[in-house]
Design a protein around this motif. Structure first.
Motif, short mmCIF file in Angstrom:
data_model
loop_
_atom_site.label_atom_id
_atom_site.label_comp_id
_atom_site.label_asym_id
_atom_site.label_seq_id
_atom_site.Cartn_x
_atom_site.Cartn_y
_atom_site.Cartn_z
N VAL A 8 6.58 2.74 3.27
CA VAL A 8 6.43 4.12 3.73
C VAL A 8 5.21 4.29 4.63
O VAL A 8 5.09 5.29 5.32
CB VAL A 8 6.35 5.12 2.55
N ALA A 9 4.30 3.30 4.62
CA ALA A 9 3.11 3.37 5.46
C ALA A 9 2.63 1.96 5.79
O ALA A 9 2.74 1.06 4.96
CB ALA A 9 2.00 4.14 4.76
N PHE A 47 2.29 1.35 -4.61
CA PHE A 47 1.49 0.13 -4.59
C PHE A 47 1.16 -0.23 -3.16
O PHE A 47 1.76 0.29 -2.23
CB PHE A 47 2.22 -1.04 -5.28
N ILE A 48 0.18 -1.11 -3.03
CA ILE A 48 -0.18 -1.61 -1.70
C ILE A 48 -0.05 -3.13 -1.68
O ILE A 48 -0.24 -3.79 -2.70
CB ILE A 48 -1.58 -1.17 -1.25
N ALA A 63 -10.60 -0.65 -2.99
CA ALA A 63 -10.12 0.66 -2.53
C ALA A 63 -8.78 1.00 -3.17
O ALA A 63 -8.55 2.13 -3.60
CB ALA A 63 -10.01 0.68 -1.01
N GLY A 64 -7.88 0.03 -3.24
CA GLY A 64 -6.58 0.26 -3.85
C GLY A 64 -6.69 0.58 -5.33
O GLY A 64 -6.05 1.51 -5.83
N LYS A 69 -3.81 2.48 -7.55
CA LYS A 69 -2.59 1.83 -7.06
C LYS A 69 -2.52 0.41 -7.58
O LYS A 69 -3.54 -0.24 -7.79
CB LYS A 69 -2.56 1.79 -5.52
N ASP A 70 -1.31 -0.07 -7.79
CA ASP A 70 -1.13 -1.50 -8.02
C ASP A 70 -1.40 -2.18 -6.69
O ASP A 70 -1.04 -1.67 -5.63
CB ASP A 70 0.30 -1.80 -8.47
N VAL A 71 -2.05 -3.35 -6.74
CA VAL A 71 -2.42 -4.05 -5.52
C VAL A 71 -1.87 -5.47 -5.58
O VAL A 71 -2.15 -6.21 -6.52
CB VAL A 71 -3.95 -4.10 -5.33
#
Length: 86
Positions: A8-9, A47-48, A63-64, A69-71
């Motif tokens: 999505v990004a 997640f990233i 940062a994640g 967020k799950d990284v």
């Protein structure tokens, strides 16, 4: 193979790579050149995936995680043991 994830990004400081990513992603994918801005503005992501040079692994991971967020991170985790212990 489908895993149920949809990008999505995207974020990249190098515009040609960012454009390449957009061309390979679903229509409407958001783009950023600053991952901090992406995490601040896109609170809806689950997640990233951080695919960065080694010296950026620790900052993007931190940062994640700070954004809850799950990284998914390529190795190494950091540049040395001391950074990993932080």
């Amino acid at each position: 193979q489908k895993v149920g994830a949809v990008p999505v990004a995207l974020c990249d400081v190098y515009k040609p790579y960012l454009e390449l990513g957009v061309n390979e992603s679903p229509k409407g994918v958001a783009t950023f050149v600053d991952y901090g801005e992406l995490l601040a503005k896109r609170t809806d992501i689950d997640f990233i995936v951080s695919a960065t040079p080694d010296h950026h692994h620790k900052p993007t991971l931190a940062a994640g995680l700070a954004a809850k967020k799950d990284v998914y991170l390529e190795k190494p985790l950091s540049m040395n043991i001391e950074e990993s212990e932080e």
